[in-house]
Scaffold this motif. Structure first.
Motif, short mmCIF file in Angstrom:
data_model
loop_
_atom_site.label_atom_id
_atom_site.label_comp_id
_atom_site.label_asym_id
_atom_site.label_seq_id
_atom_site.Cartn_x
_atom_site.Cartn_y
_atom_site.Cartn_z
N SER A 298 0.74 -1.24 0.01
CA SER A 298 0.15 -0.09 -0.12
C SER A 298 0.92 1.37 0.11
O SER A 298 1.68 1.34 0.93
N MET A 299 0.51 2.21 -0.92
CA MET A 299 1.26 3.46 -0.91
C MET A 299 0.44 4.29 -0.32
O MET A 299 0.89 5.43 0.06
N VAL A 300 -0.79 4.07 0.58
CA VAL A 300 -1.34 4.81 1.54
C VAL A 300 -1.09 3.74 2.92
O VAL A 300 -1.32 2.88 3.03
N THR A 301 -0.96 4.80 3.85
CA THR A 301 -0.89 4.28 5.27
C THR A 301 -2.31 4.29 5.97
O THR A 301 -2.64 5.27 6.10
N TRP A 302 -2.85 3.14 6.15
CA TRP A 302 -4.06 2.81 6.91
C TRP A 302 -3.93 2.98 8.55
O TRP A 302 -3.09 2.01 8.84
N ARG A 303 -4.62 3.78 9.26
CA ARG A 303 -4.55 3.73 10.51
C ARG A 303 -5.74 3.86 11.35
O ARG A 303 -6.62 4.84 10.79
N LYS A 304 -6.00 3.24 12.47
CA LYS A 304 -7.27 3.24 13.22
C LYS A 304 -6.64 3.92 14.56
O LYS A 304 -5.80 3.18 15.37
N THR A 305 -7.02 5.03 14.78
CA THR A 305 -6.73 5.78 16.30
C THR A 305 -7.31 5.13 17.49
O THR A 305 -8.24 4.42 17.31
N ILE A 306 -6.71 5.49 18.50
CA ILE A 306 -7.11 5.06 19.62
C ILE A 306 -8.36 5.28 19.96
O ILE A 306 -9.40 4.67 20.71
N SER A 311 -7.50 6.96 10.04
CA SER A 311 -6.53 8.10 9.66
C SER A 311 -5.72 7.58 8.50
O SER A 311 -5.40 6.29 8.55
N PHE A 312 -5.33 8.60 7.60
CA PHE A 312 -4.65 8.35 6.43
C PHE A 312 -3.42 8.89 6.13
O PHE A 312 -3.56 10.31 6.31
N ASP A 313 -2.31 8.52 5.60
CA ASP A 313 -1.20 9.27 5.39
C ASP A 313 -0.78 9.04 3.78
O ASP A 313 -0.72 7.55 3.55
N PHE A 314 -0.81 9.91 3.07
CA PHE A 314 -0.67 9.81 1.44
C PHE A 314 0.92 10.23 1.13
O PHE A 314 1.11 10.35 0.04
N THR A 315 1.98 10.06 2.32
CA THR A 315 3.19 10.56 1.71
C THR A 315 3.75 9.74 0.80
O THR A 315 4.31 10.15 -0.16
N VAL A 316 3.67 8.69 0.80
CA VAL A 316 4.41 7.46 -0.28
C VAL A 316 3.67 7.84 -1.58
O VAL A 316 4.25 7.75 -2.71
N PHE A 317 2.45 7.79 -1.47
CA PHE A 317 1.42 7.82 -2.71
C PHE A 317 2.01 9.24 -3.35
O PHE A 317 2.13 9.14 -4.71
#
Length: 598
Positions: A298-306, A311-317
């Motif tokens: 995945s070029m998108v970081t998928w994260r579920k917060t506490i 939450s999603f990080d598109f830095t690599v994308f």
């Protein structure tokens, strides 16, 4: 694109990369080279024996121009009847031409090298910097499935006939040692300048054994008074899926490091030069469940917060897209896949500080919540980057009911999201899909195709392991990839898609076989920025497509009905997806002559 198979051949999971002193192929064969060679390497031993009797009938080293539609066997001497000392070609300004010459070494080994002169006319010249040559190298290949109907499914190399075949074009070595009683082709490409004067240009290529000249071959090009636009302006919609993960493994770089991007440039430049239109981006992990040696991550970081929010990080994308756009691939971004082959989605869970997986499918609450959040965040991000209008949410070979459910969710997140789909024809999807790609053999009704094009929608075709011919396996006749452009022009399609541009097997320079598909199915270009016979012929067909587009527009605008009729008649021979092996190369040769006569 591939069908799902329950069995994955066990060699796929062997710890082959632990080999440090000597490379090893998917079949478990030691290569005699260090792992992952880039510049210099030795080809695998030839499974086909050399007939001393056949070679003894020859009494001298043979050098001649040859046919670009033929893969010449390493172990067989070139036929004397092939002898041609001067090659005559014709071209539009701005066109790239292919030529092939051949050397058969009789009785003694050779230290081959060559020198290419300028091509001159009375008024101008094509400088030698516009002409490149590369030794055609030999790579291991196999064959179609035993029933001859395709090339899909797990493969045990012992059950298939394996041979060396001519395909990689090695521009990195200007000298090559070849053993006696072997044949070696050289591939020549001529880039005709766009601003050159029309006329006849002549020059020569000197082929040497060390410092001794073996032969001087003449080269003559008739430059016509027509201009092919730059590839960045070509209309042909070329979509070859890139795999940056394969490059990181082969070049031994960290993913997304400066070294990784630098290593990929030379390989991807061929795609740019061919007018590549689409950037392949994976927005979830393993969208094709590992159908390649190097699975897409995945070029998108998928994260579920506490607090249980997505939450999603598109830095690599962003890095990947910007890199590809800087190279010149700017038309669209295809993002895979909301409907992967295994409906399981990985994410990082902050509460447990671990990776977790959700197994869910379109229509279910968990799926809608997860993808609804992602798509809304993605749309916001894309609009900030100025990319929303060229981004497509992409799927391939999924059932219609699943597609309809997925499309509903996409449009609920943002009604203006574009969608691409490669698979079977479904009339229910036509209005919903912006970039629709059908498998070769399926057809759009002509009235529907016209409506799609009038609305700016893309309509293309693809080939896969399911197609025995035409195809781009390393054992496929070279003219078959050139045929793609002619077929698209004849049927009114916008272009062509292939699922793998450089999803390399373990040792792609040496062995093009793979554990689940026919040899060469997973890639078209080779490491080190090497192109291939297959790719160069594909480019020939794309250039023909562009010529046809330009001529058709000219004939319509100028009212040249007779020439338009001739052009239509010419294309009639390419309107069927069925091709005859003996005829395809000759048909294209004749058609190119006629195309250049307008």
């Amino acid at each position: 694109m591939k069908k799902i198979y329950c069995l994955i051949y066990i060699l796929f999971t062997l710890p082959l990369l632990s080999q440090e002193k000597e490379g090893i192929t998917h079949s478990g064969q030691l290569t005699g080279n260090p792992p992952f060679p880039i510049e210099n390497y030795s080809e695998l031993d030839n499974p086909k024996s050399t007939s001393e009797t056949l070679w003894n009938k020859k009494n001298r080293t043979f050098v001649s121009w040859a046919n670009t539609d033929v893969r010449y066997n390493k172990e067989i001497p070139a036929p004397i009847a092939l002898s041609q000392e001067t090659l005559h070609l014709s071209a539009w300004k701005g066109e790239q031409l292919n030529a092939q010459l051949i050397i058969s070494a009789h009785r003694k080994s050779l230290e081959l090298n060559f020198e290419i002169s300028d091509l001159s006319s009375s008024q101008s010249k094509i400088e030698s910097k516009n002409i490149t040559g590369g030794f055609v190298r030999y790579v291991m290949t196999d064959e179609l499935n035993k029933d001859g109907k395709g090339a899909c499914g797990p493969r045990n190399h012992k059950e298939f006939d394996s041979t060396l075949v001519a395909d990689p074009i090695d521009h990195l070595n200007d000298r090559l040692s070849i053993a006696k009683n072997t044949t070696r082709p050289v591939w020549v490409t001529i880039n005709v300048p766009r601003d050159i004067t029309k006329g006849k240009y002549t020059g020569e290529i000197k082929i040497r054994d060390g410092d001794r000249i073996l032969k001087k071959l003449g080269l003559e090009i008739e430059v016509l008074d027509r201009v092919l636009p730059k590839s960045e302006n070509w209309k042909f919609h070329l979509d070859l899926w890139q795999n940056p993960y394969a490059a990181a493994r082969y070049y031994r770089t960290d993913l997304w490091s400066d070294e990784h991007f630098a290593a990929m440039k030379q390989d991807l430049q061929h795609y740019v030069n061919a007018g590549g239109k689409s950037i392949t981006a994976s927005i979830m992990n393993r969208p094709w469940n590992g159908q390649t040696y190097d699975p897409f991550q995945s070029m998108v970081t998928w994260r579920k917060t506490i607090d249980n929010k997505w939450s999603f990080d598109f830095t690599v994308f962003d890095k990947w897209v910007e890199f590809m756009m800087d190279l010149g691939v700017k038309k669209q971004i295809n993002c895979y896949s909301m409907v992967p082959w295994r409906l399981a989605f990985e994410y990082f869970d902050e509460a447990s500080n671990s990776m977790k997986t959700i197994e869910t499918k379109p229509g279910e609450k968990a799926y809608s919540e997860m993808w609804g959040a992602m798509l809304k965040a993605f749309a916001t991000h894309l609009k900030k980057k100025g990319w929303f209008g060229k981004t497509y949410i992409s799927m391939d070979e999924r059932p219609m009911d699943v597609m309809l459910e997925t499309i509903k969710l996409i449009k609920s997140a943002d009604k203006n999201f574009k969608i691409s789909f490669a698979g079977s024809f479904h009339k229910e999807l036509l209005e919903r899909i912006d970039d629709y790609c059908l498998a070769l053999g399926e057809n759009y009704p002509q009235e529907i195709l016209g409506k799609r094009q009038n609305r700016g929608k893309i309509s293309t075709f693809y080939t896969s392991c399911a197609h025995p011919r035409p195809n781009s396996f390393t054992f496929s006749p070279p003219a078959e990839t050139a045929w793609y452009g002619w077929y698209a022009a004849a049927t009114g399609l916008d272009g062509y898609l292939r699922w793998a541009y450089a999803s390399w097997p373990l040792e792609p320079l040496l062995d093009s076989r793979f554990s689940t598909w026919a040899a060469g199915d997973t890639y078209l270009v080779y490491p080190g920025g090497r192109t291939s016979i297959r790719f160069q012929k594909l480019l020939e067909g794309i250039q023909a497509y562009e010529k046809i587009k330009l001529l058709r527009r000219e004939f319509i605008e100028s009212g040249e009905k007779e020439d338009l009729k001739k052009l239509d008649t010419l294309l009639n021979g390419f309107a069927s997806s069925e091709i005859i092996e003996k005829d395809v190369a000759q048909s294209i040769k004749k058609a190119n002559i006629q195309l250049n006569s307008f």
